[in-house]
Design a protein around this motif. Sequence first.
Motif, PDB file in Angstrom:
ATOM      1  N   GLN A  23      35.995  47.411  45.581  1.00  0.00           N
ATOM      2  CA  GLN A  23      35.147  46.222  45.558  1.00  0.00           C
ATOM      3  C   GLN A  23      35.970  44.959  45.329  1.00  0.00           C
ATOM      4  OE1 GLN A  23      32.126  47.011  42.620  1.00  0.00           O
ATOM      5  NE2 GLN A  23      30.847  48.180  44.036  1.00  0.00           N
ATOM      6  N   ALA A  24      36.948  45.031  44.435  1.00  0.00           N
ATOM      7  CA  ALA A  24      37.784  43.859  44.153  1.00  0.00           C
ATOM      8  C   ALA A  24      38.568  43.426  45.388  1.00  0.00           C
ATOM      9  CB  ALA A  24      38.741  44.158  43.001  1.00  0.00           C
ATOM     10  N   ILE A  25      39.060  44.395  46.154  1.00  0.00           N
ATOM     11  CA  ILE A  25      39.805  44.068  47.373  1.00  0.00           C
ATOM     12  C   ILE A  25      38.865  43.515  48.439  1.00  0.00           C
ATOM     13  CG2 ILE A  25      41.177  45.030  49.263  1.00  0.00           C
ATOM     14  CD1 ILE A  25      42.293  47.061  47.200  1.00  0.00           C
ATOM     15  N   ALA A  31      44.503  39.592  46.060  1.00  0.00           N
ATOM     16  CA  ALA A  31      45.105  38.983  47.237  1.00  0.00           C
ATOM     17  C   ALA A  31      46.045  39.957  47.946  1.00  0.00           C
ATOM     18  CB  ALA A  31      45.882  37.737  46.828  1.00  0.00           C
ATOM     19  N   PRO A  32      46.235  39.775  49.266  1.00  0.00           N
ATOM     20  CA  PRO A  32      47.217  40.585  49.984  1.00  0.00           C
ATOM     21  C   PRO A  32      48.590  40.480  49.328  1.00  0.00           C
ATOM     22  CG  PRO A  32      45.868  39.346  51.527  1.00  0.00           C
ATOM     23  CD  PRO A  32      45.510  38.856  50.158  1.00  0.00           C
ATOM     24  N   ALA A  33      49.260  41.600  49.210  1.00  0.00           N
ATOM     25  CA  ALA A  33      50.592  41.739  48.602  1.00  0.00           C
ATOM     26  C   ALA A  33      50.553  41.718  47.076  1.00  0.00           C
ATOM     27  CB  ALA A  33      51.570  40.683  49.120  1.00  0.00           C
ATOM     28  N   GLN A  34      49.366  41.580  46.481  1.00  0.00           N
ATOM     29  CA  GLN A  34      49.276  41.613  45.016  1.00  0.00           C
ATOM     30  C   GLN A  34      49.636  42.998  44.502  1.00  0.00           C
ATOM     31  OE1 GLN A  34      45.709  39.943  43.320  1.00  0.00           O
ATOM     32  NE2 GLN A  34      45.791  41.283  41.538  1.00  0.00           N
ATOM     33  N   ARG A  35      50.510  43.040  43.502  1.00  0.00           N
ATOM     34  CA  ARG A  35      50.926  44.313  42.922  1.00  0.00           C
ATOM     35  C   ARG A  35      49.772  44.943  42.158  1.00  0.00           C
ATOM     36  NH1 ARG A  35      55.157  44.515  39.021  1.00  0.00           N
ATOM     37  NH2 ARG A  35      55.220  46.732  39.511  1.00  0.00           N
ATOM     38  N   LEU A  36      49.674  46.255  42.241  1.00  0.00           N
ATOM     39  CA  LEU A  36      48.635  47.014  41.551  1.00  0.00           C
ATOM     40  C   LEU A  36      49.330  47.916  40.539  1.00  0.00           C
ATOM     41  CD1 LEU A  36      46.563  47.882  44.747  1.00  0.00           C
ATOM     42  CD2 LEU A  36      46.024  46.132  43.040  1.00  0.00           C
ATOM     43  N   VAL A  37      49.370  47.462  39.302  1.00  0.00           N
ATOM     44  CA  VAL A  37      50.125  48.150  38.248  1.00  0.00           C
ATOM     45  C   VAL A  37      49.223  49.184  37.587  1.00  0.00           C
ATOM     46  CG1 VAL A  37      51.458  47.862  36.127  1.00  0.00           C
ATOM     47  CG2 VAL A  37      51.477  46.060  37.881  1.00  0.00           C
ATOM     48  N   GLU A  38      49.626  50.438  37.675  1.00  0.00           N
ATOM     49  CA  GLU A  38      48.774  51.533  37.209  1.00  0.00           C
ATOM     50  C   GLU A  38      48.393  51.395  35.743  1.00  0.00           C
ATOM     51  OE1 GLU A  38      50.623  55.232  38.181  1.00  0.00           O
ATOM     52  OE2 GLU A  38      50.494  54.903  40.354  1.00  0.00           O
ATOM     53  N   ASN A  39      49.356  51.053  34.878  1.00  0.00           N
ATOM     54  CA  ASN A  39      49.055  50.930  33.445  1.00  0.00           C
ATOM     55  C   ASN A  39      48.001  49.862  33.192  1.00  0.00           C
ATOM     56  OD1 ASN A  39      50.716  52.925  32.468  1.00  0.00           O
ATOM     57  ND2 ASN A  39      52.455  51.560  32.096  1.00  0.00           N
ATOM     58  N   GLU A  40      48.158  48.707  33.847  1.00  0.00           N
ATOM     59  CA  GLU A  40      47.221  47.605  33.644  1.00  0.00           C
ATOM     60  C   GLU A  40      45.822  47.972  34.139  1.00  0.00           C
ATOM     61  OE1 GLU A  40      48.864  44.234  35.603  1.00  0.00           O
ATOM     62  OE2 GLU A  40      50.588  44.069  34.253  1.00  0.00           O
ATOM     63  N   LEU A  41      45.765  48.600  35.300  1.00  0.00           N
ATOM     64  CA  LEU A  41      44.468  48.979  35.865  1.00  0.00           C
ATOM     65  C   LEU A  41      43.801  50.060  35.027  1.00  0.00           C
ATOM     66  CD1 LEU A  41      45.490  48.982  39.629  1.00  0.00           C
ATOM     67  CD2 LEU A  41      44.011  47.314  38.482  1.00  0.00           C
ATOM     68  N   ALA A  42      44.590  51.010  34.523  1.00  0.00           N
ATOM     69  CA  ALA A  42      44.033  52.073  33.678  1.00  0.00           C
ATOM     70  C   ALA A  42      43.399  51.476  32.422  1.00  0.00           C
ATOM     71  CB  ALA A  42      45.127  53.067  33.314  1.00  0.00           C
ATOM     72  N   LEU A 163      40.045  43.701  57.148  1.00  0.00           N
ATOM     73  CA  LEU A 163      39.991  42.354  57.723  1.00  0.00           C
ATOM     74  C   LEU A 163      39.475  41.299  56.750  1.00  0.00           C
ATOM     75  CD1 LEU A 163      38.566  43.224  61.259  1.00  0.00           C
ATOM     76  CD2 LEU A 163      40.927  42.682  60.662  1.00  0.00           C
ATOM     77  N   VAL A 164      39.370  41.646  55.480  1.00  0.00           N
ATOM     78  CA  VAL A 164      38.739  40.733  54.516  1.00  0.00           C
ATOM     79  C   VAL A 164      39.423  39.367  54.493  1.00  0.00           C
ATOM     80  CG1 VAL A 164      38.271  40.333  52.081  1.00  0.00           C
ATOM     81  CG2 VAL A 164      37.850  42.577  53.066  1.00  0.00           C
ATOM     82  N   ARG A 165      40.747  39.350  54.357  1.00  0.00           N
ATOM     83  CA  ARG A 165      41.459  38.078  54.246  1.00  0.00           C
ATOM     84  C   ARG A 165      41.219  37.226  55.491  1.00  0.00           C
ATOM     85  NH1 ARG A 165      46.648  36.079  55.731  1.00  0.00           N
ATOM     86  NH2 ARG A 165      47.180  38.077  56.675  1.00  0.00           N
ATOM     87  N   HIS A 166      41.289  37.842  56.655  1.00  0.00           N
ATOM     88  CA  HIS A 166      41.116  37.093  57.899  1.00  0.00           C
ATOM     89  C   HIS A 166      39.680  36.592  58.040  1.00  0.00           C
ATOM     90  CE1 HIS A 166      45.140  37.985  59.374  1.00  0.00           C
ATOM     91  NE2 HIS A 166      44.971  39.221  58.932  1.00  0.00           N
ATOM     92  N   ARG A 167      38.702  37.387  57.559  1.00  0.00           N
ATOM     93  CA  ARG A 167      37.306  36.951  57.626  1.00  0.00           C
ATOM     94  C   ARG A 167      37.085  35.697  56.801  1.00  0.00           C
ATOM     95  NH1 ARG A 167      32.632  38.416  54.642  1.00  0.00           N
ATOM     96  NH2 ARG A 167      33.724  40.076  53.539  1.00  0.00           N
TER      97      ARG A 167
END
Length: 216
Positions: A23-25, A31-42, A163-167
């Motif tokens: 949903q967040a994406i 944002a595109p290229a945003q890092r997804l850090v497992e510890n932070e997300l957990a 296509l979210v960013r392009h939309r």
Amino acid sequence: MPNQAGPTSGEQARQLALTQLRQAILRGEMAPAQRLVENELAEQFGVTRASVRAALIELESEGLVERIRNRGSRVRVVSVDEAVAITECRMALEGLCAAKAAVTADAEQLDRLTAVGEAMTQAVADGDPMLYSDLNHELHAMVREFSGQRTAVSLLERLNGQLVRHRFQLALRPGRPQQSLNEHLAMIDAIRAREPQAAEAAVRSHLASVIEALRG
């Protein structure tokens, strides 16, 4: 803050992390290229790293995330060329759905399409491109739903997520909502008239316009 009330591990936790991340994406919150850090997300979701990792693997298969060796995961960047290729595939599948909807949609569903078209017209008149973008997305989702073509719907959901960013970018381009409004109203009119060939042609014409805008 961690979600202390939520599940911490297992399938329920994986599904929680998967839903939240997807949903967040799709909402453009990541944002595109945003890092997804497992510890932070957990910590954010109140689940284990293993649950987050499993969710990221699933999102990679959907084309929303890319996992880079020794560098972790990030939101996948979709180039203009790839966005054009995806839209070319959408042209065939969404055209099919519009043709099916023209045959299968009931009176209540046709009224819902009309209502969305009226709301889109008002959004353009009010100069509200983000509302227009949301209604645009809603209209296409309705046409897919009303088509009853489940295979096409499943494929399109995977394609559209990329296509979210392009939309969002197209929605903010000056003059673009006004141009696409007439294309969407033509789709609605053809479906309401129960003319499957015209409905398919209207979708193809609209998405050809989208491709031209992407390349511009």
